[in-house]
Design a protein around this motif. Structure first.
Motif, short mmCIF file in Angstrom:
data_model
loop_
_atom_site.label_atom_id
_atom_site.label_comp_id
_atom_site.label_asym_id
_atom_site.label_seq_id
_atom_site.Cartn_x
_atom_site.Cartn_y
_atom_site.Cartn_z
N ASP A 99 0.83 -1.22 0.00
CA ASP A 99 0.00 0.00 0.00
C ASP A 99 0.86 1.26 0.00
O ASP A 99 1.60 1.50 0.94
CB ASP A 99 -0.91 -0.02 1.22
N LYS B 148 -5.74 5.40 10.21
CA LYS B 148 -7.03 5.35 9.51
C LYS B 148 -6.98 4.37 8.34
O LYS B 148 -7.93 3.64 8.08
CB LYS B 148 -7.40 6.75 9.00
N ARG B 149 -5.87 4.39 7.63
CA ARG B 149 -5.71 3.51 6.47
C ARG B 149 -5.72 2.03 6.89
O ARG B 149 -6.33 1.19 6.23
CB ARG B 149 -4.41 3.86 5.73
N GLU C 88 -9.17 1.02 7.52
CA GLU C 88 -9.86 0.83 6.23
C GLU C 88 -9.58 -0.55 5.67
O GLU C 88 -10.48 -1.28 5.26
CB GLU C 88 -9.34 1.85 5.21
N LEU C 89 -8.29 -0.90 5.65
CA LEU C 89 -7.89 -2.20 5.10
C LEU C 89 -8.46 -3.35 5.92
O LEU C 89 -8.65 -4.46 5.42
CB LEU C 89 -6.36 -2.31 5.03
N ASN D 188 -15.07 0.72 8.20
CA ASN D 188 -15.28 2.02 7.58
C ASN D 188 -16.33 2.87 8.27
O ASN D 188 -16.87 2.53 9.26
CB ASN D 188 -15.66 1.86 6.11
#
Length: 137
Positions: free
Chosen positions: A103, A128-129, A132-133, A137
DNA sequence: GCCAACGTTGGC
DNA sequence: GCCAACGTTGGC
């Protein structure tokens, strides 16, 4: 201001499932100066990702600092610290090291850049990422 | 199980 | 202060 961190553990030493079962644990055994200094910078309420190393390396869950740095009683010499962490939630889908490496948004993570550091800061964006992964969400 | 990367130790 | 030797971490 809540800060974000990541701690590593080998499942044979202390697994995510152990923390879920225990609810809370003293994060002892850190014997590296940089990692120790990161522990000491943690504030109550900070959010800490739990990363499982060595076996199926992946981020497994979210924890939170419930007690700031104090003397690590498992250290028989030297000036070492620990914090108390409680489990907050399980990640529905663990985020594997391979995904993190792949990523672009996570390319600068200390996890990648400093592969042997066991306690490290994580930026808000990286945190945050990861969530998400993980399908949150 | 192997080995690269890294941190620490200790001789000089 | 340098650096070789050694031990550990952690990915594969």
């Amino acid at each position: 201001m809540v800060h974000h961190w990541l701690v590593k553990s080998e499942p044979s030493a202390y697994a995510w499932e152990d923390l879920v079962k225990d609810g809370k644990t003293a994060w002892t055994g850190v014997r590296n100066f940089q990692a120790r200094n990161n522990l000491r910078a943690m504030k109550k309420g900070d959010l800490v990702l739990f990363y499982q190393s060595v076996s199926a390396p992946s981020v497994r869950g979210i924890t939170q600092v419930v007690k700031e740095a104090y003397q690590d009683g498992t250290a028989h010499e030297g000036d070492w610290s620990c914090v108390d962490l409680k489990s907050v939630r399980n990640l529905p889908t663990p985020v594997t090291l391979a995904e993190i490496k792949a990523d672009p948004k996570l390319a600068e993570m200390a996890l990648i850049k400093q592969s042997r550091l066991s306690v490290m800061p994580v930026t808000r964006e990286e945190y945050k990422r990861i969530l998400e992964l993980a399908g949150m969400n």
